[in-house]
Enzyme design. Structure first.
Site, PDB file in Angstrom:
ATOM      1  N   MET A   1      -0.678 -21.299  -8.002  1.00 52.30           N
ATOM      2  CA  MET A   1      -2.043 -21.488  -8.400  1.00 52.30           C
ATOM      3  C   MET A   1      -2.890 -20.867  -7.305  1.00 52.30           C
ATOM      4  SD  MET A   1      -5.010 -23.444  -8.501  1.00 52.30           S
ATOM      5  CE  MET A   1      -4.862 -24.139  -6.934  1.00 52.30           C
ATOM      6  N   PRO A   2      -3.754 -19.998  -7.566  1.00 53.53           N
ATOM      7  CA  PRO A   2      -4.402 -19.702  -8.832  1.00 53.53           C
ATOM      8  C   PRO A   2      -3.516 -18.899  -9.804  1.00 53.53           C
ATOM      9  CG  PRO A   2      -5.425 -18.440  -7.060  1.00 53.53           C
ATOM     10  CD  PRO A   2      -4.377 -19.303  -6.448  1.00 53.53           C
ATOM     11  N   LEU A   3      -3.879 -18.993 -11.074  1.00 50.17           N
ATOM     12  CA  LEU A   3      -3.226 -18.245 -12.133  1.00 50.17           C
ATOM     13  C   LEU A   3      -4.085 -17.017 -12.406  1.00 50.17           C
ATOM     14  CD1 LEU A   3      -1.193 -17.904 -14.445  1.00 50.17           C
ATOM     15  CD2 LEU A   3      -2.544 -19.565 -15.751  1.00 50.17           C
ATOM     16  N   TYR A  40       1.138 -16.729  -9.258  1.00 55.87           N
ATOM     17  CA  TYR A  40       1.249 -16.772 -10.713  1.00 55.87           C
ATOM     18  C   TYR A  40       0.386 -15.652 -11.269  1.00 55.87           C
ATOM     19  CZ  TYR A  40       3.188 -21.318  -9.648  1.00 55.87           C
ATOM     20  OH  TYR A  40       3.967 -22.326  -9.127  1.00 55.87           O
ATOM     21  N   VAL A  72      -7.822 -18.383 -12.905  1.00 57.96           N
ATOM     22  CA  VAL A  72      -8.019 -19.812 -13.104  1.00 57.96           C
ATOM     23  C   VAL A  72      -7.567 -20.487 -11.819  1.00 57.96           C
ATOM     24  CG1 VAL A  72      -7.431 -21.826 -14.501  1.00 57.96           C
ATOM     25  CG2 VAL A  72      -7.567 -19.558 -15.574  1.00 57.96           C
TER      26      VAL A  72
END
Length: 130
Positions: A1-3, A40, A72
């Protein structure tokens, strides 16, 4: 994360995509202070006519090498985001030859309960991740 979701125009070689992802990840690690293995990324290639990104009246001329990055992420400070935008533009130009005019970035924030990294658990909530 982040994606990170990358929408790119078709025609890039696998090595170019790898460089794009590696460079974007390095900029994210530096700007957001995320761990190196916190990675990611998803890439989708489109024919040139399937991506439209005008300049919002800013006078930005784009080429057929457009990259749209939608991220995201957990909440980040304004300074972290501004640092990310600068690092992405600078490093993608240097490492990948991407004109900063061909980079569009959008960040969508969410909270700890919005993430599960597998095994049916919300690892930020269970304490497995910080």
């Amino acid at each position: 994360m982040p994606l990170m979701y990358f929408d790119v125009t078709e025609g890039r070689e696998p090595g170019e995509i790898k460089a794009l992802l590696d460079t974007a990840h390095a900029a994210t690690v530096e700007a957001f202070g995320v761990p190196e293995r916190d990675r990611y990324q998803v890439v989708k290639s489109h024919p040139a006519g399937e991506i439209v990104a005008l300049d919002t009246g800013l006078g930005i001329d784009r080429s057929d090498q457009l990259v749209i990055l939608h991220m995201v992420s957990r909440r980040r400070t304004r300074a972290q985001k501004e640092r990310l935008y600068t690092l992405l533009a600078d490093r993608l130009r240097r490492e990948c030859g991407l004109d900063p005019a061909d980079l569009v970035v959008s960040v969508t924030e969410n909270d700890d309960e919005d993430w599960s990294f597998g095994l049916g658990r919300a690892q930020f909530l269970t304490g497995e991740l910080h």
